[in-house]
Design a protein around this motif. Structure first.
Motif, short mmCIF file in Angstrom:
data_model
loop_
_atom_site.label_atom_id
_atom_site.label_comp_id
_atom_site.label_asym_id
_atom_site.label_seq_id
_atom_site.Cartn_x
_atom_site.Cartn_y
_atom_site.Cartn_z
N LEU A 113 0.82 -1.20 -0.15
CA LEU A 113 0.09 0.14 -0.07
C LEU A 113 0.97 1.13 0.08
O LEU A 113 0.66 2.36 -0.81
CB LEU A 113 -0.97 0.00 1.10
N GLN A 114 1.89 1.49 0.87
CA GLN A 114 2.74 2.41 0.92
C GLN A 114 3.43 2.60 -0.46
O GLN A 114 3.74 3.64 -0.84
CB GLN A 114 3.87 2.19 1.99
N ALA B 102 1.88 7.23 -6.56
CA ALA B 102 0.81 7.56 -7.11
C ALA B 102 -0.06 6.79 -8.12
O ALA B 102 -0.50 7.12 -8.93
CB ALA B 102 1.13 8.92 -7.92
N GLN B 103 -0.06 5.50 -7.43
CA GLN B 103 -0.64 4.51 -8.38
C GLN B 103 -2.32 4.24 -7.62
O GLN B 103 -2.33 3.37 -6.81
CB GLN B 103 -0.09 3.16 -8.50
N GLU B 104 -3.16 5.29 -8.05
CA GLU B 104 -4.42 5.40 -6.99
C GLU B 104 -5.27 3.98 -7.53
O GLU B 104 -5.87 3.48 -6.21
CB GLU B 104 -5.11 6.45 -7.57
N SER B 105 -5.45 3.55 -8.38
CA SER B 105 -6.18 2.44 -8.67
C SER B 105 -5.72 1.19 -7.80
O SER B 105 -6.26 0.41 -7.27
CB SER B 105 -6.30 1.90 -10.07
N LEU B 106 -4.38 0.95 -8.06
CA LEU B 106 -3.67 -0.15 -7.26
C LEU B 106 -3.72 0.15 -5.88
O LEU B 106 -4.23 -0.91 -4.80
CB LEU B 106 -2.31 -0.25 -7.38
N ALA B 107 -3.66 1.19 -5.20
CA ALA B 107 -3.77 1.49 -3.97
C ALA B 107 -4.99 1.47 -3.19
O ALA B 107 -5.06 0.72 -2.24
CB ALA B 107 -3.44 3.36 -3.41
N ARG B 108 -6.12 1.52 -3.98
CA ARG B 108 -7.57 1.41 -3.85
C ARG B 108 -7.66 -0.13 -3.52
O ARG B 108 -8.60 -0.54 -2.70
CB ARG B 108 -8.64 2.06 -4.57
N LYS B 109 -7.31 -0.83 -4.45
CA LYS B 109 -7.25 -2.23 -4.34
C LYS B 109 -6.52 -2.93 -3.25
O LYS B 109 -7.03 -3.75 -2.56
CB LYS B 109 -6.88 -3.03 -5.70
N VAL B 110 -5.50 -2.39 -3.00
CA VAL B 110 -4.60 -3.14 -1.55
C VAL B 110 -5.24 -2.61 -0.54
O VAL B 110 -5.60 -3.25 0.49
CB VAL B 110 -3.05 -2.35 -1.88
N ALA B 111 -5.69 -1.34 -0.41
CA ALA B 111 -6.52 -0.98 0.93
C ALA B 111 -7.79 -1.79 1.15
O ALA B 111 -8.05 -2.13 2.34
CB ALA B 111 -6.95 0.68 0.66
N ALA B 112 -8.58 -2.31 -0.09
CA ALA B 112 -9.68 -2.92 0.22
C ALA B 112 -9.27 -4.51 0.70
O ALA B 112 -9.84 -4.93 1.48
CB ALA B 112 -10.27 -3.32 -1.33
N LYS C 289 -6.55 -4.99 2.57
CA LYS C 289 -6.20 -4.64 3.75
C LYS C 289 -7.39 -4.66 4.81
O LYS C 289 -7.56 -5.22 5.99
CB LYS C 289 -5.45 -3.48 3.99
N GLU C 290 -8.57 -3.88 4.42
CA GLU C 290 -9.80 -3.89 5.14
C GLU C 290 -10.34 -5.32 5.27
O GLU C 290 -10.68 -5.54 6.43
CB GLU C 290 -10.61 -2.58 4.48
N SER C 291 -10.36 -6.06 4.39
CA SER C 291 -10.86 -7.39 4.40
C SER C 291 -10.16 -8.15 5.42
O SER C 291 -10.75 -8.91 6.24
CB SER C 291 -10.75 -7.97 3.16
N ILE C 292 -8.83 -8.12 5.52
CA ILE C 292 -8.05 -8.92 6.26
C ILE C 292 -8.12 -8.30 7.95
O ILE C 292 -8.37 -9.13 8.84
CB ILE C 292 -6.49 -9.02 6.16
N GLU C 293 -8.50 -7.02 7.74
CA GLU C 293 -8.40 -6.45 9.44
C GLU C 293 -10.20 -6.77 9.99
O GLU C 293 -10.17 -7.09 10.90
CB GLU C 293 -8.42 -4.86 9.22
#
Length: 103
Positions: free
Chosen positions: A18-19, A25-35, A37-41
């Motif tokens: 994610l970092q 500045a890869q917004e699309s990838l950042a959104r996918k990775v953040a999702a 992360k949220e799933s695992i949390e």
């Protein structure tokens, strides 16, 4: 490694990914990775936290398909955490149908 250690390692790897995506500045990838992360949390919270997962007597779900408490979502989240959402949904359907016939 036990389940808690695997999930903890997955969280570290996802945070690093994610970092990198955010710094690049890869917004699309950042959104996918953040999702992911949220799933695992959410999974960690659902299972009572990492501490509860470390104690096998508290464990409610397993990643072992032969275990009666097998959880396909947990399995896919841990083992295939880099897969796309579409791939995970398809895999979940396959796992569910295969485990239904074995129980």
């Amino acid at each position: 490694k036990n389940q808690a250690e695997k999930i903890e390692q997955a969280m570290i790897e996802i945070q690093e990914e994610l970092q990198k995506a955010e710094q690049g500045a890869q917004e699309s990838l950042a959104r996918k990775v953040a999702a992911r992360k949220e799933s695992i949390e959410a999974l960690i919270e659902n299972m009572g936290g990492l501490e509860a997962m470390e104690n096998s007597s508290n464990r409610k779900k397993s990643v072992l398909a032969t275990n009666p408490t097998f959880d396909p979502i947990l399995f896919l989240t841990l083992v295939h955490r880099n897969a796309s959402y579409e791939t995970l949904v398809s895999s979940l359907e396959q796992l569910s149908s295969k485990t239904d016939t074995h129980v």
